[in-house]
Scaffold this motif. Structure first.
Motif, mmCIF file in Angstrom:
data_model
loop_
_atom_site.group_PDB
_atom_site.id
_atom_site.type_symbol
_atom_site.label_atom_id
_atom_site.label_comp_id
_atom_site.label_asym_id
_atom_site.label_seq_id
_atom_site.Cartn_x
_atom_site.Cartn_y
_atom_site.Cartn_z
ATOM 1 N N ILE A 97 -5.085 0.456 -12.590
ATOM 2 C CA ILE A 97 -6.007 1.557 -12.910
ATOM 3 C C ILE A 97 -7.424 1.013 -13.010
ATOM 4 O O ILE A 97 -7.685 0.009 -13.681
ATOM 5 N N VAL B 202 -10.925 5.775 -15.965
ATOM 6 C CA VAL B 202 -10.266 6.811 -16.772
ATOM 7 C C VAL B 202 -11.344 7.776 -17.252
ATOM 8 O O VAL B 202 -12.408 7.349 -17.695
ATOM 9 N N THR C 47 -7.283 9.615 -13.769
ATOM 10 C CA THR C 47 -7.328 8.167 -13.584
ATOM 11 C C THR C 47 -7.450 7.856 -12.097
ATOM 12 O O THR C 47 -6.913 8.589 -11.260
ATOM 13 N N ASP D 93 -7.160 4.480 -9.231
ATOM 14 C CA ASP D 93 -6.626 3.127 -9.142
ATOM 15 C C ASP D 93 -7.192 2.395 -7.935
ATOM 16 O O ASP D 93 -7.963 2.948 -7.146
ATOM 17 N N HIS E 22 -10.924 -0.419 -19.083
ATOM 18 C CA HIS E 22 -11.261 0.995 -18.897
ATOM 19 C C HIS E 22 -10.599 1.851 -19.976
ATOM 20 O O HIS E 22 -9.427 1.655 -20.316
ATOM 21 N N ALA F 73 -6.415 2.161 -20.407
ATOM 22 C CA ALA F 73 -5.821 1.651 -19.169
ATOM 23 C C ALA F 73 -5.561 0.161 -19.323
ATOM 24 O O ALA F 73 -6.475 -0.613 -19.600
ATOM 25 N N ASN G 153 -1.551 -1.455 -14.826
ATOM 26 C CA ASN G 153 -1.030 -0.239 -14.183
ATOM 27 C C ASN G 153 -0.476 0.763 -15.182
ATOM 28 O O ASN G 153 0.134 1.764 -14.783
ATOM 29 N N LEU H 273 -1.037 3.494 -18.417
ATOM 30 C CA LEU H 273 -1.992 4.341 -19.130
ATOM 31 C C LEU H 273 -1.389 4.699 -20.477
ATOM 32 O O LEU H 273 -0.323 5.313 -20.550
#
Length: 453
Positions: A25, A28, A39, A41, A421, A434, A437, A439
């Motif tokens: 990610i 955000v 989000t 990536d 993030h 984040a 990978n 959240l």
């Protein structure tokens, strides 16, 4: 049948921890109401989460309040694809650098997403009805033979399953020579800015083929280049004001009423350097990686490598508050330089009342600071804390003195697990973190009125 003794065993721990680069990610962002969370990536995908509203009866059974809805996947789409700059023979990554929501004007939602070069405006809308009874088309959409039409009918809308449609409305390209690091929507709702290393451009949301250059710090001779733009943002209330930060640790407040080209700033915010503490790493760690206006518009929050600082727009001589995020890393700067961690760009955010700030660190840690008391707390985003009703545990990095149980030594920190993030709900104590990978979304359910953790 028994398992063959020589058959390979699956390492489930490895599979769980294996992360592809495309899944990491990279940004955000909550929308203005906090009901949607987007989000982006490194694979160029955007995932939108929607806050579920639970019925009052269901909530009374579990003893929770109306605002305790969870966030579930609302829509996923591919925003950017890998590209190639044939003029410069450079690959353009699909990684999403920033996402910004526009203020909602109707039932649809709009958001801006950008990679290194191209900014796109997306429309997110719902459809739960479909038209039927066309005169010139059959049920499968094929054109009818006009000679077979003997009467006219009025098409009608029939209920159907809810569909979320995401469509590109505008593509803003060819505006930047260098990598875009920031986009910010203006309070007028009609324009936005985009910033790269040396320039800031002003765009109109309805015009894609041209933009206005409002800041250009590129020297005539690139050998004279001493600093680059690292972040930029519009004032939340005054459409003529914006701020941008630099790799030298300075902030420049610009007023577009004064000049069309804002190379001359209205105010310069800079902290005087202590000559006695200067080292080889001083300029690197003083580089501002993120700048955010407070919701009130009175203060600026910045993040450099070791500290988070609050600046008052009325006082340009230095920050009014300085918070040490991980001062214990100062003795490790040499090794952090060798593994490139010293160049990590941490973000910072305000809570809804501007009384608490939050920023990231290493080892899956993130930090919150209460501005009134100056007290800071270190929290950890990890799988165990993501279970329903799990309580975030506080952590402490051991730097000397009496060691407590659960303390983490500086040499034991995992620098691959970094919290770069994050986002804070615009009205409530809900945060989105984040971590590579993953959240994590945490909510303060004990006391919604308490601005803190």
């Amino acid at each position: 049948m028994g398992e063959d003794a020589e058959s390979p065993k699956i390492n489930h721990t490895f599979l769980r921890d294996y992360v592809t680069e495309a899944d990491v990610i990279s940004t955000v962002e909550f929308n203005q109401t906090g009901d949607l969370l987007a989000t982006g990536d490194k694979g160029g995908r955007v995932v939108i989460f929607q806050r579920e509203t639970e019925s009052k009866g269901e909530l009374e059974e579990v003893g929770e309040t109306l605002d305790s809805g969870e966030y579930n996947v609302y829509s996923t789409f591919q925003s950017h694809e890998p590209d190639f700059d044939y003029l410069k023979s450079l690959e353009i990554e699909e990684k999403i650098n920033k996402i910004r929501w526009l203020s909602q004007q109707n039932a649809a939602h709009f958001l801006l997403s950008t990679n290194d070069k191209t900014i796109k405006l997306w429309k997110v809308s719902e459809r739960d009805k479909r038209p039927e009874g066309y005169n010139l088309k059959d049920e499968e959409g094929r054109i009818k033979d006009i000679s077979t039409i003997t009467s006219l009918q009025v098409p009608v809308l029939r209920p159907t399953d809810l569909m979320v449609e995401v469509r590109p409305r505008r593509v803003f390209s060819n505006g930047h020579t260098y990598h875009v690091n920031s986009i910010s929507v203006n309070s007028d709702g009609e324009t936005y800015l985009s910033a790269d290393d040396l320039r800031i451009n002003l765009w109109h949301l309805g015009i894609t083929d041209r933009s206005f250059n409002i800041v250009d710090i590129k020297p005539a001779n690139m050998e004279d280049l001493t600093e680059v733009i690292t972040s930029a943002e519009f004032h939340p209330h005054h459409c003529h004001l914006f701020v941008y930060s630099s790799s030298k640790g300075t902030l420049r407040l610009c007023d577009m009423r004064a000049s069309a080209l804002c190379d001359r700033h209205t105010k310069l915010f800079e902290e005087p350097e202590d000559p006695g503490s200067r080292s080889f790493f001083s300029e690197i760690i003083s580089s501002v990686s993120d700048v955010k206006f407070s919701h009130s518009g009175r203060y600026l929050l910045t993040r450099d490598y070791l500290t988070a600082k609050v600046w008052d727009l009325h006082m340009d001589k230095g920050p009014v508050e300085t918070f040490q995020v991980h001062e214990y890393l100062r003795s490790k700067l040499c090794s952090l330089y060798e593994n490139d961690c010293i160049f990590d760009k941490f973000e910072c955010v305000w809570n809804s009342s501007d009384s608490v700030i939050m920023t990231g660190a290493y080892n899956s840690f993130f930090r919150m600071f209460d501005r009134e008391t100056g007290r800071g707390v270190t929290l950890e985003a990890w799988r165990e804390s993501s279970k329903p009703r799990a309580v975030l545990r506080t952590r402490r990095v051991y730097t000397g003195g009496k060691r407590r149980r659960g303390d983490v030594g500086v040499d034991s920190l995992d620098f691959t697990k970094k919290i770069l993030h994050m986002a804070w709900h615009p009205a409530e104590n809900i945060i989105a973190i984040a971590a590579t990978n993953n959240l994590y979304i945490f909510q303060d359910r004990v006391n919604p009125d308490m601005q803190g953790q």
